[in-house]
Each structure stands twice: as C-alpha cells, then as structure tokens.
Design a protein around this motif. Structure first.
Motif, PDB file in Angstrom:
ATOM      1  N   ALA A 317      29.128  32.362  38.292  1.00 27.55           N
ATOM      2  CA  ALA A 317      29.539  32.776  39.164  1.00 27.55           C
ATOM      3  C   ALA A 317      28.038  33.614  39.882  1.00 27.55           C
ATOM      4  O   ALA A 317      27.734  32.865  41.157  1.00 27.55           O
ATOM      5  N   ILE A 318      27.787  34.412  39.469  1.00 25.38           N
ATOM      6  CA  ILE A 318      26.876  35.577  39.498  1.00 25.38           C
ATOM      7  C   ILE A 318      25.677  35.041  39.625  1.00 25.38           C
ATOM      8  O   ILE A 318      24.472  35.189  39.920  1.00 25.38           O
ATOM      9  N   ASP A 319      24.993  34.068  38.849  1.00 28.84           N
ATOM     10  CA  ASP A 319      23.774  33.766  38.673  1.00 28.84           C
ATOM     11  C   ASP A 319      23.745  32.673  39.681  1.00 28.84           C
ATOM     12  O   ASP A 319      22.807  32.481  40.000  1.00 28.84           O
ATOM     13  N   ASN A 320      24.631  32.392  40.110  1.00 27.96           N
ATOM     14  CA  ASN A 320      24.842  31.519  41.356  1.00 27.96           C
ATOM     15  C   ASN A 320      24.474  31.739  42.299  1.00 27.96           C
ATOM     16  O   ASN A 320      24.434  31.468  43.648  1.00 27.96           O
ATOM     17  N   GLY A 321      24.446  33.384  43.028  1.00 24.70           N
ATOM     18  CA  GLY A 321      24.533  33.802  44.120  1.00 24.70           C
ATOM     19  C   GLY A 321      25.757  34.397  44.651  1.00 24.70           C
ATOM     20  O   GLY A 321      26.067  34.631  45.307  1.00 24.70           O
ATOM     21  N   TYR A 322      27.152  34.508  43.606  1.00 21.79           N
ATOM     22  CA  TYR A 322      27.876  34.381  43.941  1.00 21.79           C
ATOM     23  C   TYR A 322      29.403  35.786  43.863  1.00 21.79           C
ATOM     24  O   TYR A 322      28.451  36.159  42.279  1.00 21.79           O
ATOM     25  N   GLN A 323      29.700  36.153  44.328  1.00 19.68           N
ATOM     26  CA  GLN A 323      30.853  37.103  43.541  1.00 19.68           C
ATOM     27  C   GLN A 323      31.686  37.004  42.565  1.00 19.68           C
ATOM     28  O   GLN A 323      32.193  35.504  42.490  1.00 19.68           O
ATOM     29  N   ALA A 324      32.676  37.732  41.760  1.00 14.26           N
ATOM     30  CA  ALA A 324      33.385  37.228  41.876  1.00 14.26           C
ATOM     31  C   ALA A 324      34.638  38.631  41.470  1.00 14.26           C
ATOM     32  O   ALA A 324      34.904  39.655  41.321  1.00 14.26           O
ATOM     33  N   LEU A 325      35.918  38.155  41.454  1.00 14.72           N
ATOM     34  CA  LEU A 325      36.963  38.647  41.521  1.00 14.72           C
ATOM     35  C   LEU A 325      38.260  38.329  40.287  1.00 14.72           C
ATOM     36  O   LEU A 325      38.604  37.304  39.695  1.00 14.72           O
ATOM     37  N   LEU A 326      38.338  39.796  39.449  1.00 15.25           N
ATOM     38  CA  LEU A 326      39.815  39.789  38.347  1.00 15.25           C
ATOM     39  C   LEU A 326      40.095  40.448  38.201  1.00 15.25           C
ATOM     40  O   LEU A 326      39.903  41.139  38.273  1.00 15.25           O
ATOM     41  N   MET A 327      41.923  39.927  38.603  1.00 15.86           N
ATOM     42  CA  MET A 327      43.069  40.620  39.234  1.00 15.86           C
ATOM     43  C   MET A 327      44.592  40.281  37.636  1.00 15.86           C
ATOM     44  O   MET A 327      44.555  39.533  37.087  1.00 15.86           O
ATOM     45  N   LEU A 378      31.033  42.088  40.356  1.00 17.90           N
ATOM     46  CA  LEU A 378      32.258  41.754  40.480  1.00 17.90           C
ATOM     47  C   LEU A 378      33.149  43.050  40.243  1.00 17.90           C
ATOM     48  O   LEU A 378      33.065  43.798  39.480  1.00 17.90           O
ATOM     49  N   LEU A 379      34.556  42.956  41.256  1.00 22.23           N
ATOM     50  CA  LEU A 379      35.494  43.352  41.447  1.00 22.23           C
ATOM     51  C   LEU A 379      36.828  43.352  40.404  1.00 22.23           C
ATOM     52  O   LEU A 379      37.128  42.137  40.181  1.00 22.23           O
ATOM     53  N   ILE A 380      37.273  43.749  39.005  1.00 27.41           N
ATOM     54  CA  ILE A 380      38.467  44.118  38.180  1.00 27.41           C
ATOM     55  C   ILE A 380      39.373  44.921  38.723  1.00 27.41           C
ATOM     56  O   ILE A 380      38.787  45.858  39.536  1.00 27.41           O
ATOM     57  N   GLY A 381      40.887  44.215  39.198  1.00 28.48           N
ATOM     58  CA  GLY A 381      41.855  45.329  40.014  1.00 28.48           C
ATOM     59  C   GLY A 381      42.531  44.762  39.578  1.00 28.48           C
ATOM     60  O   GLY A 381      42.818  43.431  38.757  1.00 28.48           O
ATOM     61  N   THR A 382      43.607  45.622  39.831  1.00 28.40           N
ATOM     62  CA  THR A 382      45.184  45.287  40.426  1.00 28.40           C
ATOM     63  C   THR A 382      45.743  44.368  41.378  1.00 28.40           C
ATOM     64  O   THR A 382      44.898  43.524  42.443  1.00 28.40           O
ATOM     65  N   HIS A 383      46.768  44.337  41.788  1.00 30.56           N
ATOM     66  CA  HIS A 383      47.330  43.823  43.204  1.00 30.56           C
ATOM     67  C   HIS A 383      46.328  44.503  44.721  1.00 30.56           C
ATOM     68  O   HIS A 383      46.297  43.750  45.575  1.00 30.56           O
ATOM     69  N   ALA A 384      45.797  45.348  44.440  1.00 28.60           N
ATOM     70  CA  ALA A 384      44.858  45.967  44.736  1.00 28.60           C
ATOM     71  C   ALA A 384      43.904  45.244  45.772  1.00 28.60           C
ATOM     72  O   ALA A 384      43.387  45.576  46.708  1.00 28.60           O
ATOM     73  N   MET A 397      34.670  33.253  42.207  1.00 27.29           N
ATOM     74  CA  MET A 397      34.883  33.306  41.326  1.00 27.29           C
ATOM     75  C   MET A 397      36.157  33.956  41.975  1.00 27.29           C
ATOM     76  O   MET A 397      36.338  34.662  41.993  1.00 27.29           O
ATOM     77  N   VAL A 398      37.596  33.558  40.943  1.00 30.69           N
ATOM     78  CA  VAL A 398      38.645  34.090  41.330  1.00 30.69           C
ATOM     79  C   VAL A 398      38.964  33.476  40.312  1.00 30.69           C
ATOM     80  O   VAL A 398      39.771  32.559  39.231  1.00 30.69           O
ATOM     81  N   ILE A 399      39.368  34.802  39.305  1.00 28.16           N
ATOM     82  CA  ILE A 399      40.466  35.076  38.682  1.00 28.16           C
ATOM     83  C   ILE A 399      41.339  35.569  37.906  1.00 28.16           C
ATOM     84  O   ILE A 399      41.630  36.927  37.866  1.00 28.16           O
ATOM     85  N   ILE A 400      42.944  34.916  37.633  1.00 26.45           N
ATOM     86  CA  ILE A 400      44.350  35.504  37.492  1.00 26.45           C
ATOM     87  C   ILE A 400      44.717  35.608  35.809  1.00 26.45           C
ATOM     88  O   ILE A 400      44.643  34.580  35.496  1.00 26.45           O
ATOM     89  N   ASP A 401      44.809  36.505  35.977  1.00 24.38           N
ATOM     90  CA  ASP A 401      45.348  37.291  34.570  1.00 24.38           C
ATOM     91  C   ASP A 401      46.678  36.943  34.741  1.00 24.38           C
ATOM     92  O   ASP A 401      47.042  38.023  35.308  1.00 24.38           O
TER      93      ASP A 401
END
Ligand code: ADP
Ligand code: MG
Length: 703
Positions: A317-327, A378-384, A397-401
């Motif tokens: 995602a970042i390579d293509n100019g986008y940001q990502a979240l990992l929750m 990229l921002l990694i975090g909780t429900h926050a 891109m959103v990743i939900i663990d």
C-alpha cells in the motif's frame, strides 16, 4: 401472494383455542408471535409409533418408544417436597418401574391397577433396573391411532405453558389446527428449477410432514427441504451484500509492486516465506489490482505467520502512495506489533507510530497531524484507531488482527473514511469451521494459512491428573534450567470468580515455594489488576526477568514470547476446546521442543474428557474447531451469538455441510446470471426481501 402473507402474520391470539393469555405466554416463553412463527416451531423429536417393544428389549440407549403392559402396582413415597409416585408395569417378559415426580396426585387418581396401558416414554436405568420417568399413559381400550400412526411430534414447552394447557400435546393440537386452516396458503419460496435440481419437497409438503410425517422418508425429505431453504436464503442475503458492495464501492488500484516491498522482501526478510504465506500474498495482490475493495478474511492457526503477511500488504500500500492502519484488540498486542515491526523494519524504512489509550496528548497531536498531512505511513493501535480524530490523508489498507474481538459494526465503520474504501484484511487465529465462515463471513473472501513455518516441532501435549503434579514441576524445572520460560494458566469463570481467584492465588503461593526467590522470579497477571500493572508484569516476562507467568486467560490472544516452551493449564477440563487450543498456541513459537500440560481433576464429564483427548490427539486448529462446534453447537462459538445470522431453526452448521455448499453454489450461479433477480424464474426470490415475508427469517436482525 400478499393476502397469504397477511394470513401468516396474524397474531396467535386469534387462533382458535389460543386467545390472549396463552398468546402472551407463547410470546414470552417461546418467542412465538404470529401464525407463521407457530408454523415454524418444529418438533424437537418424534415418538416412533411404528414399533412395539417388550420390556425385556429395553435399554437406556433407546429413544422414546411405546409398549403395552398391565399395571400391577402403585405407590406414592417420599417426604413432602420430594414426593414420588412409583408404579409397576408387566408384560410377560419382565417388569418396568414407572416414576413421576410431578402432578403426582392427579396421575395417581387416573391410573387403575389391573388395566392394560399403552405407555410412551424414554427407557432409562436406575441401579441396574429398567425404569421410565414421566411416561405418557393411555388405556389400551381407549387407545386410538392418531391421524399419523407412525411418528408423533414432540414439542418443547414451558412450565407455565403446560399449566395453561399447552404442553407438547396442546401445541400439537394448535399446529394441527393451524395447518388445516392454512393449508392452501402455504406458498412456495424457492424457484421450481431448484426444487427439481435438488429433488426437494415443496414447501407445503415439507411443513406438513415436518409436523405430521407420513413416514420416515417423508420426514427426512421435509427436513432436508427446510434446512436447504434456511441455508439458501442466508447465502442469498450475504452474497447479495457482497455483490452490492463490489458494485458500489470502488477500491484503490495498487498498480505496482514497489521498492519498499522488494527491498524488504529481498534484503530484510529474516526467513523464507512458507508456501501458504506466498499464496495468500498473491491473493491479496490480485485483490488490489481489480479496482474493487478487498474484503478478505485471513485465517491462520496460531504461529502460522500472519504478521508478516500484514507487513508485506502494508508495504504494498505504501509503495503505491497510500497509508495503512493496523488494529489490534489489546494494548499489549498493539505494542507487540509495533515492537516487531520496529525490529523488522528499523526506524527509517517507513514512518510509523503507535496509538493506544495511554498515548499522551502531546504525542497524539503529532500523530494526528502527520496522519493528516501524509507524513505518517502506518499507524498501529487499538480501538483508539476508530476515533474520529484519526483522519488519514490517503488511507488505502486496513488490517484488523484477531478479528473476533471486534464487532461487525466496528469492521464496517473503518471503511467510510474515504470516498473509495480502503482494502480490508481481517486476520483471525481462531479457526472458524468452514461452514461457519461461509455463513458468518460469507460476505468476505477467505484465505487460509494452512502451513506452519519450517522447523516447528509439534507441541508435546500431555494430560496429567493431580497425583502427577511432581512430574509436572519436574518438567517445568528442567525447561527453566535450559533458560526457557513457563506459563501457568488458571480458569476464571464469572460464576465462580471468588473460588477461581482463590485457586489462582493458592497456586501462585505453591509455585513460589517450589521455585523460591531469588533464583526464580514469577510474574502474575489477572483481571483484577490495573492495565498498567498487567503491562508491567507482562513486560517483565517478555524481557525474561521472570521465568514463570501465572495468569488467567488474559494471555490467550496473540502474545508472542518465543522463549516460552511450557504451557501448564490448570483445571483444563473447565476450558472450551478453542480456548485450550489458543492457549497452547502461546508456546511452540520458536525452534525448541515445547510442552503443553493439561492438568485435571479425577472426576470428568464425558464432554470434558473428549475435549482433553482431542487436545492430546491433534494440533490441527481446523479439526479442533470442527470438533468444538460439534460438541457445543455453532451458537456457542465465539462471536456468533450476536450475529443473528445463525437464527437457524433446523439446519445445523456442524452437520449440514453438503447442503450448505449446495445452497451457496446455487446462489452464486443465480447471482452471476441475474444479480437483480429480475428473470421470471427468479422473481419468487424477491418476495423474501420484503419486510414481512413468508420465509421466516427476520432480516432486520442482521447487520
Ligand atoms: P500468528 O499467525 O500467530 O500471528 P506470527 O505472525 O506472530 O504468528 O508468527 C509467529 C512466529 O513465526 C514469529 O516469531 C515470526 O517471526 C515467525 N515466522 C513467521 N513466518 C515465518 C516463516 N515463513 N519462517 C520462519 N518463521 C516465521
Ligand atoms: Mg498474531
């Protein structure tokens, strides 16, 4: 058709013999409100009236049966409050004891010694003697075969309903009457070509036969038809949602595999990806090329290496100019992801931060600014991460663990942050049986990591009882001497919380005696500690300052301490299978031999025993998940209760796999050919999406 639907929506109070009082009770105790609800209130079993048994043939494994005999003895015994009515029945082959605990006075008055009776009931055994509890009795002289001489339906009722004349027999009468009344108004809901293709009974025939089967074959056909219908419409619903989403929501196109991805893959990746990891990455790559939003569920057993898949997807995602979240669902897990990303990427490869509930205000401000101006990748975090203040410039891109800790609600909230929706990858370590995944997450595409990284040794799982504790302490000591760490987990169940805490603390003290300071250090983590203290104790264990971690199941999800090689589960018979499996997954993460030790008492239920035996036998998460579902029923699988999707009256996701795949395949064919259901042969299906329909599932319950 509207008229017929109106009929089935009539409140039950209007049905002859019901009236307002009973209608109120039916609503309160059984959730039945309309004629349709009653029509869909299926028997939970049938009495086989085709065979007559003799007393000598009885054994406790038999279902409900019927026999004829002479009543030879009646006697009421017991103190007030625990009174019983005992009777004896003889048929020339033996004597059967009959027992009643309720309505004793009434039954005693109606029974006549010396008369021949037809007796219905479930044979059981007490102290080696055959008996029957609460049998139904009818005088042979007055015995008439009913309109269906083969199978008599039996319905669940409630104490209050029974007192108001609606025991199983009363419900039977009401349904019988209702079917007479509405026979011509039972409409077909499935297209004719489907009935033909799968040789299904018509809906009318099915509903009549499920209540009043002509014979065993008709009953079986009726049940298949009803199950198929239930599964078919759920699939139609979820697959339409998916189709619509694909049509209306645009997805970003990641046109290239760029430098970050390639650099990391070739120069920084510390191991070779497994075949499964490569396969899943290809699937994700394909998803992001289509111009449609990706909605993918990634299932992978604990330790299968989901994190690296997430990381590579994020780099794409970042390579293509986008940001990502990992929750992640907890602070500890978010922190762990952050730490392992830092280890893998270093500090300058991409710009990323951590956001949790305890991130200080000043730091938050910087994070939000950088997110909005695009400097933060990229921002990694909780429900926050779900807060409104989180406004990325260009979220792709959103990743939900560990998905099951997030509701469907939260899952959907994330993708309205932009005009086009970001791609979503949901990762779960709780293997969901295939049938359940197709139903609950039927709107998602599913990827499976079905291969563990090379060099993993199977975890050695053993089941010990209390008298073998010394051996267990021995194993722990040996491993600790090798520099390894140990988890000891105690159950914590709300109803018995007081006692459970007592066990936890006594266990902790015992361990302190066997592993004295200063040579040994023990951490303890449980739900009564503040988040800060928990993190502190967890941190000590992660930094190897303590050798033993005593905990409740708070450590179940995701925590990764590769140096820990022993998992001791106390009172393991009290845990569910999937929890046991999750706990075991906390060890066996490095290359060393790991151990899982299941401690149990001597007295085990059959179910508890099966669970522990399953754990010892297999480490396959999917096999365990299937077993879990069969033992508990799908309604109990985590995350399914609130869904409403599983409002299945007859179909059983544990058993009806074939029907489910047939139903799903049929729906896919139909939607491929005719997404709006406009063809004449499909129009019948539109009826189902009308607010009040004849189908029997209230879709408004479903998100
Ligand atoms: P989970 O699927 O449970 O989230 P993780 O992503 O935490 O699993 O991975 C578990 C461990 O396996 C980590 O220490 C990770 O570095 C390692 N790992 C992941 N993929 C591989 C691989 N292909 N080869 C070797 N080790 C791997
Ligand atoms: Mg993980």
């Amino acid at each position: 058709m509207a008229q017929e639907n109106d009929f089935w929506q009539t409140p039950l109070a209007y049905l002859k013999g019901i009236g307002p009082t009973r209608a109120e009770l039916l609503k309160k105790d059984l959730g039945l409100v309309t004629y349709q609800d009653l029509l869909h209130y299926y028997p939970f079993r049938y009495i086989d009236r085709t065979k007559w048994y003799t007393i000598s043939e009885l054994h406790p494994e038999l279902p409900y049966i019927q026999l004829v005999g002479t009543l030879t003895h009646i006697e009421s015994t017991g103190k007030p409050g625990s009174k019983r009515l005992l009777a004896a029945l003889e048929d020339g082959t033996g004597t059967l004891e009959l027992i009643w605990f309720q309505a004793i006075r009434y039954i005693e008055k109606t029974l006549i010694i010396g008369e021949k009776y037809v007796v219905f009931g479930k044979p059981s055994q007490f102290q080696g003697r055959n008996n029957m509890v609460h049998p139904e009795m009818e005088l042979l002289s007055q015995f008439k075969t009913t309109q269906n001489p083969s199978f008599q339906p039996v319905y669940h009722s409630s104490e209050k309903l029974k007192r108001n004349g609606l025991d199983s027999g009363g419900i039977l009468k009401a349904i019988h009457y209702l079917i007479q009344l509405g026979r011509t108004k039972i409409q077909e809901t499935l297209p004719a070509f489907i009935l033909y293709k799968y040789r299904l009974s018509s809906r009318k025939e099915a509903l009549e036969n499920v209540h009043f089967p002509i014979d065993a074959l008709h009953l079986q056909n009726a049940r298949s038809r009803i199950k198929f219908e239930e599964l078919f419409f759920i699939q139609l619903r979820v697959l339409r949602i998916r189709d619509n989403r694909k049509k209306t929501i645009k997805g970003y196109i990641f046109s290239k595999v760029g430098n970050l991805f390639l650099d990391f893959y070739h120069n920084r990746l510390p191991f070779e990806l497994t075949g499964a990891q490569k396969k899943v990455l290809k699937e994700i790559r394909q998803d992001t090329l289509r111009g449609q939003q990706m909605n993918r569920l990634l299932q992978g057993d604990v330790g299968s290496g989901k994190t690296i898949v997430a990381l590579l997807s994020i780099l794409l995602a970042i390579d293509n100019g986008y940001q990502a979240l990992l929750m992640a669902p907890t602070e500890i897990l978010a922190q762990q992801h952050f730490d392992s990303f830092r280890q893998l990427l270093g500090d300058d490869f991409i710009q990323f931060s951590l956001l949790t509930g305890s991130t200080p205000k000043s730091k938050r401000k910087v994070i939000f600014e950088c997110l909005e101006n695009g400097n933060l990748h990229l921002l990694i975090g909780t429900h926050a991460l779900l807060e409104d203040t989180v406004q990325p410039k260009n979220l792709g891109m959103v990743i939900i663990d560990e998905q099951h800790r997030f509701g469907v609600e939260q899952r959907s909230r994330l993708w309205v942050k932009n005009e086009s929706a970001p791609h979503v990858l949901v990762m779960t370590a709780t293997p969901i049986p295939r049938t359940l995944a197709m139903t609950l997450y039927g709107d998602l595409d599913v990827s499976i990591l079905d291969e563990l990284p090379k060099g993993r040794k199977p975890i050695h799982t053993q089941w010990f009882q209390e008298n073998q504790r010394l051996r267990v302490l021995g194993i722990m000591k040996e491993e600790i001497q090798k520099g390894r760490q140990v988890y000891v987990v105690y159950p914590l169940i709300e109803e018995s919380a007081k006692l459970d805490y007592l066990n936890l603390f006594t266990g902790f003290e015992l361990l302190e005696r066997s592993f004295p300071k200063p040579e040994y250090q023990i951490s303890i983590v449980h739900g009564r500690m503040s988040a800060k203290d928990k993190d502190f104790e967890m941190g000590r264990f992660i930094r190897k300052e303590t050798q033993i971690m005593v905990a409740t199941t708070v450590i179940e999800v995701g925590v990764n301490v590769p140096n820990a090689t022993v998992m001791v589960i106390e009172s393991s018979e009290r845990f569910g299978l999937s929890t046991l499996h999750q706990l075991r997954g906390r060890v066996g993460r490095g290359a060393d031999q790991s151990f899982c030790i299941l401690m149990s008492g001597f007295k085990l239920s059959k179910l508890g025993k099966t669970r522990l035996e399953t754990m010892v036998r297999t480490q396959d998460g999917f096999e365990i998940a299937e077993m879990d579902m069969n033992l508990r029923g799908p309604g109990d699988i985590e995350g399914t209760q609130q869904s409403g999707v599983l409002d299945l009256k007859m179909a059983d996701l544990g058993k009806d796999y074939t029907l489910l795949t047939e139903a799903r395949a049929t729906v896919m064919e139909i939607l491929d050919q005719d997404p709006q259901l406009e063809l004449p042969e499909h129009q019948i299906l539109q009826e189902y999406f009308r607010p009040k329909n004849a189908g029997g599932i209230s879709w408004d319950k479903i998100s």
